[in-house]
Each structure stands twice: as C-alpha cells, then as structure tokens.
Design an enzyme around this catalytic site. Structure first.
Site, short mmCIF file in Angstrom:
data_model
loop_
_atom_site.label_atom_id
_atom_site.label_comp_id
_atom_site.label_asym_id
_atom_site.label_seq_id
_atom_site.Cartn_x
_atom_site.Cartn_y
_atom_site.Cartn_z
N ILE A 1 0.74 -1.17 -0.15
CA ILE A 1 -0.02 0.15 -0.09
C ILE A 1 0.69 1.15 0.11
O ILE A 1 0.56 2.37 -0.37
CB ILE A 1 -0.95 0.23 1.27
CG1 ILE A 1 -2.39 0.59 0.84
CG2 ILE A 1 -0.21 0.44 2.54
CD1 ILE A 1 -3.31 0.33 1.93
N GLN B 1 12.32 -5.35 10.06
CA GLN B 1 10.68 -6.09 10.08
C GLN B 1 9.87 -5.38 10.67
O GLN B 1 10.07 -4.76 11.80
CB GLN B 1 10.63 -7.35 10.53
CG GLN B 1 9.25 -8.07 10.08
CD GLN B 1 9.08 -9.54 10.41
OE1 GLN B 1 9.93 -10.02 10.95
NE2 GLN B 1 8.05 -10.08 10.15
N GLU B 2 8.62 -4.61 9.89
CA GLU B 2 7.79 -3.66 10.79
C GLU B 2 6.59 -4.60 11.00
O GLU B 2 5.66 -4.31 11.62
CB GLU B 2 7.37 -2.38 9.78
CG GLU B 2 8.74 -1.57 9.97
CD GLU B 2 8.54 -0.38 9.02
OE1 GLU B 2 7.76 -0.18 8.30
OE2 GLU B 2 9.51 0.42 9.52
N HIS C 1 6.52 -11.82 5.01
CA HIS C 1 6.23 -11.44 3.96
C HIS C 1 7.56 -11.25 3.16
O HIS C 1 8.61 -10.66 3.65
CB HIS C 1 5.58 -10.01 3.78
CG HIS C 1 6.11 -8.94 4.77
ND1 HIS C 1 6.09 -9.15 6.04
CD2 HIS C 1 6.93 -8.12 4.41
CE1 HIS C 1 6.69 -7.90 6.54
NE2 HIS C 1 7.13 -7.28 5.56
N PHE C 2 7.31 -11.48 1.68
CA PHE C 2 8.64 -11.20 0.58
C PHE C 2 7.94 -9.95 -0.14
O PHE C 2 6.99 -9.94 -0.59
CB PHE C 2 8.71 -12.17 -0.15
CG PHE C 2 10.02 -13.32 0.55
CD1 PHE C 2 9.06 -14.39 1.47
CD2 PHE C 2 11.10 -13.56 0.17
CE1 PHE C 2 9.95 -15.21 2.06
CE2 PHE C 2 12.02 -14.62 0.70
CZ PHE C 2 11.30 -15.44 1.59
P1 AMP Z 1 8.43 -4.53 6.63
O1 AMP Z 1 7.69 -5.19 7.73
O2 AMP Z 1 9.66 -3.63 6.75
O3 AMP Z 1 8.88 -5.64 5.47
O4 AMP Z 1 7.50 -3.55 6.15
C1 AMP Z 1 5.98 -3.85 5.89
C2 AMP Z 1 5.52 -3.60 4.47
O5 AMP Z 1 4.07 -3.66 4.46
C3 AMP Z 1 5.88 -1.93 4.18
O6 AMP Z 1 6.35 -2.09 2.65
C4 AMP Z 1 4.45 -1.35 4.02
O7 AMP Z 1 4.25 -0.54 2.94
C5 AMP Z 1 3.40 -2.48 3.93
N1 AMP Z 1 2.15 -2.47 4.39
C6 AMP Z 1 1.82 -1.99 5.70
N2 AMP Z 1 0.41 -1.97 5.69
C7 AMP Z 1 -0.27 -2.46 4.79
C8 AMP Z 1 -1.30 -2.70 3.96
N3 AMP Z 1 -2.59 -2.69 5.01
N4 AMP Z 1 -1.47 -3.22 2.85
C9 AMP Z 1 -0.51 -3.50 2.35
N5 AMP Z 1 0.79 -3.28 2.57
C10 AMP Z 1 1.06 -2.84 3.56
#
Ligand code: AMP
Length: 140
Positions: free
Chosen positions: A36, A98-99, A104-105
């Site tokens: 997103i 990781q956030e 996820h990839f």
């Molecule tokens: P990371 O955990 O650092 O790989 O980052 C999480 C990824 O999830 C980031 O690229 C965000 O832009 C993405 N993200 C967070 N919330 C959503 C959502 N509701 N839908 C799609 N992508 C998301």
C-alpha cells in the site's frame, strides 16, 4: 528464540478479510497483494496463509510454497512493468528491519537506474494501485 505470533498484525487481518487489499494471487498456502506504500511502481507482497512470524519460524512446506509464489510474482511483475530487473527483499524481527510481523517477501520490478522511494513513503493512490494490480494479474 522467536517471538510469538500476534493475530492482530495487519497481514493476518488482510488474510481474514477484515481489511481490504489489492489481491494478486492466492493458492492453498500463499497469498499475494499490492504494497500500500510502494517503494516502486508494481511493489507486491507475498505471504504464507499460515500463522508465521518470519523466516525464522517458518515451516519448510510454507517457505517452499511462498518462494515459488515469489518467483511467479517476480516474473509477472517483470513482464507487466517491462522491468530490467526485480528486487526481492525480506526482513526478520525489528532489528532486521521487519515492521509487520507476518512473514512477507517484497517483490519490486526495477528499471535500470531507478531508485526506490525514500522512507517514509506515502500511501499510493487507490486507482493507480488497482491499475497496477490488474497489470500484474493479467500476466499471472
Ligand atoms: P517490513 O515489515 O519492513 O517489510 O514492511 C512492511 C511493509 O508492509 C511495508 O512495505 C508497508 O508499506 C507494507 N504495508 C503495511 N500495511 C499494509 C497494508 N495494509 N496493505 C499493504 N501493505 C502494507
């Protein structure tokens, strides 16, 4: 020493249909959708359906299924965006970048010399994201 899986994380909520996403692909073990806040146009995410925090706690069958879906998405995104290459990225635990704590990839089609958008990234326009999702789905 992996942390516990939290069912309230945003990707678990997407899998349960509690919040919307631009879905790209689904099979028995995996699910793919648009990021997103895309780092580049066509930025997609591939996740297992299983309750898995990251690579560190991922069962082999789910990891194998996820990486095959990553490859499928990478090929489709490359074609859809006529990309010169594809970046595949994955983070484990906060210290690893990781956030969102559901495995996820990231799959990002890249043009030669194109830079990723700097953080923090804005939410993508919904219609543009929908159009990009359709471009990728058409190549799957
Ligand atoms: P990371 O955990 O650092 O790989 O980052 C999480 C990824 O999830 C980031 O690229 C965000 O832009 C993405 N993200 C967070 N919330 C959503 C959502 N509701 N839908 C799609 N992508 C998301």
């Amino acid at each position: 020493m992996s942390e516990a899986y939290d069912d309230a994380n945003v990707f678990a909520r997407i899998l349960r249909g509690e919040i919307p996403c631009h879905k790209l692909y689904e099979d028995e073990r995996t699910f793919a959708f648009m990021d997103i806040m895309p780092a580049v146009d066509g930025h997609a995410l591939v996740i297992p359906k299983a309750r898995v925090r990251n690579v560190l706690d991922c069962p082999a069958e789910d990891l194998a299924a996820v990486i095959l879906t990553v490859q499928r998405l990478a090929r489709a995104a490359r074609e859809a965006f006529k990309a010169d290459g594809v970046t595949i990225q994955q983070f484990n635990e906060a210290a690893g970048g990781q956030e969102v704590f559901h495995l996820h990839f990231h799959v990002m089609p890249r043009q030669m010399g194109e830079r990723v958008r700097p953080l923090p990234r804005p939410y993508a326009d919904k219609e543009i994201l929908a159009a990009h999702a359709e471009m990728i789905r058409a190549r799957l």
